[in-house]
Design a protein around this motif. Structure first.
Motif, mmCIF file in Angstrom:
data_model
loop_
_atom_site.group_PDB
_atom_site.id
_atom_site.type_symbol
_atom_site.label_atom_id
_atom_site.label_comp_id
_atom_site.label_asym_id
_atom_site.label_seq_id
_atom_site.Cartn_x
_atom_site.Cartn_y
_atom_site.Cartn_z
ATOM 1 N N ILE A 132 57.408 -14.370 35.323
ATOM 2 C CA ILE A 132 57.451 -14.639 36.713
ATOM 3 C C ILE A 132 56.131 -15.547 36.882
ATOM 4 N N GLY A 133 56.301 -16.775 37.510
ATOM 5 C CA GLY A 133 55.191 -17.521 37.980
ATOM 6 C C GLY A 133 54.664 -17.095 39.480
ATOM 7 N N LEU A 134 53.331 -16.739 39.498
ATOM 8 C CA LEU A 134 52.740 -16.329 40.630
ATOM 9 C C LEU A 134 51.158 -17.135 40.754
ATOM 10 N N ALA A 154 39.478 -12.867 43.009
ATOM 11 C CA ALA A 154 40.187 -11.858 42.192
ATOM 12 C C ALA A 154 38.884 -10.983 41.470
ATOM 13 N N GLY A 155 39.237 -9.798 41.611
ATOM 14 C CA GLY A 155 38.076 -8.531 41.135
ATOM 15 C C GLY A 155 37.121 -8.336 42.415
ATOM 16 N N ILE A 169 45.542 -7.878 40.408
ATOM 17 C CA ILE A 169 46.727 -8.042 39.957
ATOM 18 C C ILE A 169 46.679 -8.469 38.431
ATOM 19 N N GLN A 170 47.862 -7.949 37.835
ATOM 20 C CA GLN A 170 48.201 -7.950 36.384
ATOM 21 C C GLN A 170 47.954 -9.447 36.039
ATOM 22 N N PRO A 202 52.320 -4.501 41.242
ATOM 23 C CA PRO A 202 51.479 -3.898 42.116
ATOM 24 C C PRO A 202 50.375 -4.783 42.427
ATOM 25 N N LEU A 203 49.730 -5.114 43.617
ATOM 26 C CA LEU A 203 48.756 -5.922 43.998
ATOM 27 C C LEU A 203 47.700 -4.890 44.701
#
Length: 246
Positions: free
Chosen positions: A81-83, A93-94, A99-100, A115-116
């Protein structure tokens, strides 16, 4: 005799009807490019926006399940899945979210929860609210659909405006609770356990009187009890006394 004649005249018509009814109906099937969308309904969202407000709670993070739904058919292999996540005011991020790295629609599935984690970072108090856009994009396996965006705002303060009914044309939150200030908002949350009123809508464009009217009655009763023990409740920032409309 007349009955028998009528019977034989109608028999071909009846047979035609029965044979037509017994034919297999053509079942429509999806034959477009397979696409992925956010499932706002399953996520309990009325809009493609989520406000995470830490001013009401002591939590250090909030978990949001991004529910993604396939428009197409399950396959017997995993698909990527592209995100992408972007921010115009410095959410990174961090620090503000986690998010993975690799997002996958598992084999034999048509939906998945990703999961976010939205973090309560120290820069929220220093710099104010942060926001970021979560967007489904095309991948090698799946195309982005129509419901592909989720705008998330995270803050560590109590809002100064009611959250959830900004676009309502009738029965606005302020019609029931009056003008907002932070002290009133905190009082409302302490009594009702609710700060985002987007779910208290009717037909998507007005507040639900069946929810707001009893809530206003409870708030007025609780405020009267508070004032009997402590005197008027005043917002220190504005100097306004907390009241609710009659």
């Amino acid at each position: 005799m007349k009955f028998m004649i009528r019977y034989f005249l109608w028999l071909p018509v009846c047979l035609t009807f029965v044979l037509t009814a017994c034919e297999k109906e053509k079942i429509p099937y999806y034959n477009d490019v397979e696409r992925v969308n956010f499932n706002y309904t399953s996520m309990g969202l009325q809009r493609d926006t989520i406000d995470v407000v830490y001013g009401f709670v002591l939590d250090e993070y909030t978990d949001i399940d991004l529910e993604i739904l396939l428009m197409g058919y399950a396959k017997n292999y995993d698909r990527t899945i592209g995100l992408k996540i972007t921010s115009e005011n410095g959410a990174v991020a961090g620090t503000n979210y986690e998010i993975q790295d690799r997002l996958v629609l598992p084999k034999n599935e048509v939906s998945v929860k990703i999961p976010l984690k939205v973090l309560r970072s120290s820069d929220l108090l220093e710099d104010g609210a942060k926001s970021f856009l979560v967007e489904l994009v095309d991948s090698d396996d799946l195309k982005a659909g129509l419901r592909t965006t989720l705008f998330i705002t995270v803050s560590d303060d109590i809002p100064e405006e009611w959250v959830g009914g900004e676009n309502w044309f009738m029965n606005k939150v302020s019609d029931y609770f009056g003008e907002c200030n932070q002290t009133k908002y905190l009082f409302v949350y302490e009594q009702l356990g609710v700060w985002d009123f987007s779910a208290w809508n009717l037909m998507g464009f007005m507040g639900n009187d069946a929810k707001f009217s009893p809530a206003k009655r409870i708030l007025k009763e609780k405020l009267a009890e508070y004032e009997a023990e402590n005197g008027p409740l005043v917002d220190p920032k504005t100097g306004d006394r907390v009241t609710f409309p009659d």
